[in-house]
Write an enzyme that holds these catalytic residues in place. Structure first.
Site, mmCIF file in Angstrom:
data_model
loop_
_atom_site.group_PDB
_atom_site.id
_atom_site.type_symbol
_atom_site.label_atom_id
_atom_site.label_comp_id
_atom_site.label_asym_id
_atom_site.label_seq_id
_atom_site.Cartn_x
_atom_site.Cartn_y
_atom_site.Cartn_z
ATOM 1 N N GLN A 67 27.163 -105.677 -26.728
ATOM 2 C CA GLN A 67 28.038 -106.655 -26.086
ATOM 3 C C GLN A 67 27.392 -108.053 -26.039
ATOM 4 O OE1 GLN A 67 30.927 -104.915 -24.517
ATOM 5 N NE2 GLN A 67 31.880 -106.900 -24.696
ATOM 6 N N LYS A 126 28.059 -109.655 -29.406
ATOM 7 C CA LYS A 126 29.505 -109.813 -29.588
ATOM 8 C C LYS A 126 30.043 -110.952 -28.725
ATOM 9 C CE LYS A 126 31.625 -106.015 -29.094
ATOM 10 N NZ LYS A 126 32.438 -104.824 -28.791
ATOM 11 N N ASP A 168 37.905 -99.854 -21.307
ATOM 12 C CA ASP A 168 37.318 -99.311 -22.539
ATOM 13 C C ASP A 168 37.929 -97.907 -22.668
ATOM 14 O OD1 ASP A 168 34.951 -99.879 -24.611
ATOM 15 O OD2 ASP A 168 34.732 -97.802 -24.036
ATOM 16 N N ASN A 211 44.206 -97.570 -27.356
ATOM 17 C CA ASN A 211 44.558 -98.992 -27.299
ATOM 18 C C ASN A 211 44.208 -99.745 -28.587
ATOM 19 O OD1 ASN A 211 43.147 -101.876 -26.462
ATOM 20 N ND2 ASN A 211 45.181 -101.588 -25.607
ATOM 21 N N THR A 226 42.265 -106.485 -29.133
ATOM 22 C CA THR A 226 41.172 -105.895 -29.919
ATOM 23 C C THR A 226 41.691 -105.421 -31.280
ATOM 24 O OG1 THR A 226 40.198 -105.182 -27.826
ATOM 25 C CG2 THR A 226 39.246 -104.273 -29.842
ATOM 26 N N SER A 240 39.775 -111.484 -23.054
ATOM 27 C CA SER A 240 39.385 -111.292 -21.657
ATOM 28 C C SER A 240 38.823 -112.602 -21.087
ATOM 29 C CB SER A 240 38.315 -110.203 -21.540
ATOM 30 O OG SER A 240 38.915 -108.937 -21.433
ATOM 31 N N LYS A 297 29.648 -109.484 -18.760
ATOM 32 C CA LYS A 297 31.040 -109.191 -19.115
ATOM 33 C C LYS A 297 31.058 -108.025 -20.080
ATOM 34 C CE LYS A 297 35.465 -110.140 -19.380
ATOM 35 N NZ LYS A 297 35.708 -108.778 -18.831
ATOM 36 N N LYS A 323 28.144 -103.635 -19.251
ATOM 37 C CA LYS A 323 28.978 -102.483 -19.630
ATOM 38 C C LYS A 323 28.820 -101.450 -18.527
ATOM 39 C CE LYS A 323 31.763 -100.944 -22.798
ATOM 40 N NZ LYS A 323 32.699 -101.627 -23.694
HETATM 41 P P1 NDP Z 1 41.268 -95.401 -25.664
HETATM 42 O O1 NDP Z 1 40.788 -94.522 -24.579
HETATM 43 O O2 NDP Z 1 42.532 -96.152 -25.488
HETATM 44 O O3 NDP Z 1 41.406 -94.574 -27.023
HETATM 45 C C1 NDP Z 1 40.331 -93.898 -27.584
HETATM 46 C C2 NDP Z 1 40.816 -93.115 -28.786
HETATM 47 O O4 NDP Z 1 39.709 -92.564 -29.449
HETATM 48 C C3 NDP Z 1 41.698 -91.942 -28.400
HETATM 49 O O5 NDP Z 1 42.563 -91.655 -29.454
HETATM 50 C C4 NDP Z 1 40.677 -90.814 -28.214
HETATM 51 O O6 NDP Z 1 41.200 -89.519 -28.363
HETATM 52 C C5 NDP Z 1 39.698 -91.137 -29.331
HETATM 53 N N1 NDP Z 1 38.356 -90.666 -28.931
HETATM 54 C C6 NDP Z 1 37.597 -91.118 -27.909
HETATM 55 N N2 NDP Z 1 36.447 -90.457 -27.835
HETATM 56 C C7 NDP Z 1 36.477 -89.554 -28.819
HETATM 57 C C8 NDP Z 1 35.580 -88.576 -29.265
HETATM 58 N N3 NDP Z 1 34.385 -88.369 -28.668
HETATM 59 N N4 NDP Z 1 35.931 -87.843 -30.318
HETATM 60 C C9 NDP Z 1 37.118 -88.032 -30.918
HETATM 61 N N5 NDP Z 1 38.020 -88.957 -30.556
HETATM 62 C C10 NDP Z 1 37.703 -89.706 -29.524
HETATM 63 O O7 NDP Z 1 40.053 -96.397 -25.973
HETATM 64 P P2 NDP Z 1 40.071 -97.784 -26.739
HETATM 65 O O8 NDP Z 1 41.082 -97.782 -27.798
HETATM 66 O O9 NDP Z 1 40.077 -98.853 -25.714
HETATM 67 O O10 NDP Z 1 38.605 -97.791 -27.387
HETATM 68 C C11 NDP Z 1 38.333 -97.278 -28.687
HETATM 69 C C12 NDP Z 1 37.030 -97.856 -29.204
HETATM 70 O O11 NDP Z 1 37.136 -99.281 -29.268
HETATM 71 C C13 NDP Z 1 35.797 -97.589 -28.352
HETATM 72 O O12 NDP Z 1 34.664 -97.479 -29.195
HETATM 73 C C14 NDP Z 1 35.679 -98.859 -27.514
HETATM 74 O O13 NDP Z 1 34.357 -99.063 -27.041
HETATM 75 C C15 NDP Z 1 36.075 -99.891 -28.547
HETATM 76 N N6 NDP Z 1 36.511 -101.181 -28.010
HETATM 77 C C16 NDP Z 1 37.554 -101.255 -27.138
HETATM 78 C C17 NDP Z 1 37.978 -102.483 -26.674
HETATM 79 C C18 NDP Z 1 39.184 -102.634 -25.827
HETATM 80 O O14 NDP Z 1 39.607 -103.780 -25.595
HETATM 81 N N7 NDP Z 1 39.821 -101.579 -25.367
HETATM 82 C C19 NDP Z 1 37.243 -103.724 -27.017
HETATM 83 C C20 NDP Z 1 36.208 -103.542 -28.020
HETATM 84 C C21 NDP Z 1 35.845 -102.301 -28.453
HETATM 85 P P3 NDP Z 1 41.482 -88.624 -27.059
HETATM 86 O O15 NDP Z 1 42.630 -89.281 -26.376
HETATM 87 O O16 NDP Z 1 41.779 -87.285 -27.586
HETATM 88 O O17 NDP Z 1 40.214 -88.664 -26.250
#
Ligand code: NDP
Length: 457
Positions: A122, A125, A177, A252, A221, A389, A101, A137
């Site tokens: 993961q 976690k 993600d 997100n 999250t 999830s 997962k 993943k």
């Molecule tokens: P999203 O794609 O919804 O948002 C990601 C955000 O981070 C955007 O604002 C993006 O900016 C920014 N970002 C991504 N990559 C970069 C980078 N290389 N440099 C600068 N800014 C960056 O993703 P999520 O919110 O889902 O995920 C964010 C983090 O949380 C990740 O590490 C993910 O693994 C972790 N996570 C997510 C979960 C989930 O349920 N969604 C669960 C647990 C962990 P831009 O739009 O400009 O790319």
């Protein structure tokens, strides 16, 4: 500590050092994977010293080797009729306590190292959530930015055409993600359903509520991260109420972390995307951020056109120079380095909660711990997403939908339990207050015991 204890600790230290060197040698150039393994191995020394069976059973040697790593070609046709090719990945890391997962990430930086670090994290976690889920993943180096809706759909269909051979509600259950939200999950699910000729709702999570998704999953999250940090603050007589908060990202996790922090009385003064950060000293207007990012897919700097009192800085990693009480890195890995940690500490930060996966570098984490900053590590703090999830999977298999209050209530309890388990393990193994060690040990023992019970497979 007795002489025997000291000797056992030394044996465990030598063992993990040797194992880490082997991991580096066998996985050359995979820096993010090395970093994730190092942090876990270092913190597991007390648990290994106390339970030498884990060493005899080579549990860690087995854990650092994924059960399976799949890479595949993803060909698709863009709007101009040109054929594009991306690389797809799925790592099925560990199935000791349940089906694989973990989410799918679509971002140009995706490679085997990123997918393996995420899959490895993961494992611990998912165990911490208390739910019966193993670790996986996946993703692709596909860049969704600037692509049309039809291009996204064609890419998702091609990606799923291959992935569908390897997943299923009882084998491997992907989710979203970075770059994979409800729209992408919809296209992926549609293609899976067509290929299978069956409605297996539980094969993916993060679905829209209308066709098998769970209420509260989108928020889980971000809300979960704030619930965890709130527990950590309360234990010290502190709270979000009246505090100044900085949250990186505007995706997100970030949006719903901001929403819950605001609900608890905090003032969130900054957020970011990869173009830079905005600083609004009066407090971010979250409706504007949601409209820009969730509805219009625009860049964060457009915020200052609507709110001229805010400023934009085109260097997203400088967000940590803004003084705050609580910092919530919610964007991506290694976005908060030692220099940023030192600046936050000098500015009096009280707590840091990791919403993203491995957002703080190894040195940054150690700086926070050494300076008594309350630190909530990602594996524990952002586990709310995968926990809900698992609740989505439970609802799918029962063909039921729970209310948002039911889901949110369960999420709150799960985050509280993860906090307690991490504190307890940190105390039991001689590292009180260190939730990095506590979370790693608490997550590890459940998977390790299941592996011992299931034999060498
Ligand atoms: P999203 O794609 O919804 O948002 C990601 C955000 O981070 C955007 O604002 C993006 O900016 C920014 N970002 C991504 N990559 C970069 C980078 N290389 N440099 C600068 N800014 C960056 O993703 P999520 O919110 O889902 O995920 C964010 C983090 O949380 C990740 O590490 C993910 O693994 C972790 N996570 C997510 C979960 C989930 O349920 N969604 C669960 C647990 C962990 P831009 O739009 O400009 O790319």
């Amino acid at each position: 500590m007795t002489q025997v204890d000291k000797e056992q600790v030394q044996v465990a230290k030598d063992y993990v050092e040797k194992l880490f060197n082997k991991v580096v040698e066998k996985n050359p150039g995979e820096e993010e994977f090395h970093q994730a393994v190092k942090e876990v191995l270092d913190s597991l020394v007390p648990a290994i010293a106390k339970n030498p069976t884990y060493m005899k059973q080579a549990i860690l040697d087995r854990m650092v080797e994924p059960e399976r790593l799949l890479t595949f070609r993803v060909p698709w046709v863009d709007d101009k009729g040109n054929i594009q090719v991306n690389r797809g990945f799925r790592v099925q890391f560990n199935s000791a306590i349940g089906p694989y997962k973990g989410g799918l990430r679509f971002h140009p930086s995706v490679n085997a190292s990123i997918i393996k670090f995420l899959g490895f994290e993961q494992m611990f976690k998912n165990s911490l959530t208390g739910q019966p889920i193993g670790a996986g993943k996946g993703g692709s180096d596909f860049d969704p930015k600037g692509k049309s809706d039809l291009e996204i759909m064609r890419f998702c269909q091609s990606f799923m055409t291959e992935l569908s051979r390897h997943i299923g509600p009882n084998t491997d259950v992907p989710a979203g993600d970075i770059g994979v939200g409800a729209r992408e999950i919809g296209y992926l699910f549609g293609q899976y359903k067509k290929l299978r000729g069956a409605y297996e709702a539980g094969v993916l999570t993060g679905k829209a509520v209308g066709y098998g998704g769970s209420l509260g999953r989108k928020e889980a999250t971000g809300y979960g991260t704030v619930y965890f940090v709130d527990e950590m603050l309360k234990a010290q007589g502190l709270s979000f109420n009246g505090s100044t908060v900085v949250v990186s990202g505007s995706g997100n996790v970030s949006i719903y972390a901001m929403e819950k922090a605001m609900e608890l009385g905090a003032k969130v003064v900054a957020c970011s995307d990869s173009s830079g950060y905005i600083h609004d000293p009066n407090g971010i207007n979250l409706d504007t951020v949601k409209q820009l990012k969730e509805v219009e897919s625009k860049r964060i700097y457009e915020y200052v056109d609507i709110h001229p009192e805010a400023t934009f800085v085109d260097e997203f990693s400088k967000i940590w120079s803004i003084p705050c009480d609580i910092a919530l890195p919610c964007a991506t890995q290694n976005e908060l380095n030692k220099e940023a940690a030192d600046t936050l500490i000098a500015n009096g930060v009280k707590a840091v909660g990791e919403g993203a996966n491995m957002p703080s570098t190894y040195d940054a984490v150690n700086a926070f711990l050494a300076n008594n900053v309350l630190f909530a590590p990602a594996k524990a703090a952002n586990a709310g997403g995968v926990a809900v999830s698992a609740l989505e999977m439970a609802q799918n298999s029962q063909r039921l939908s729970w209310t948002v209050e039911e889901v949110d209530g369960k999420l709150k309890e799960i985050m509280k339990d993860i906090y307690q388990a991490s504190v307890q393990a940190s105390e039991e193994y001689g590292t009180p207050g260190n939730l990095v060690a506590g979370a790693n040990i608490a997550g590890f023992t459940k998977v390790a015991d299941a592996m011992v019970a299931q034999g060498v497979i």
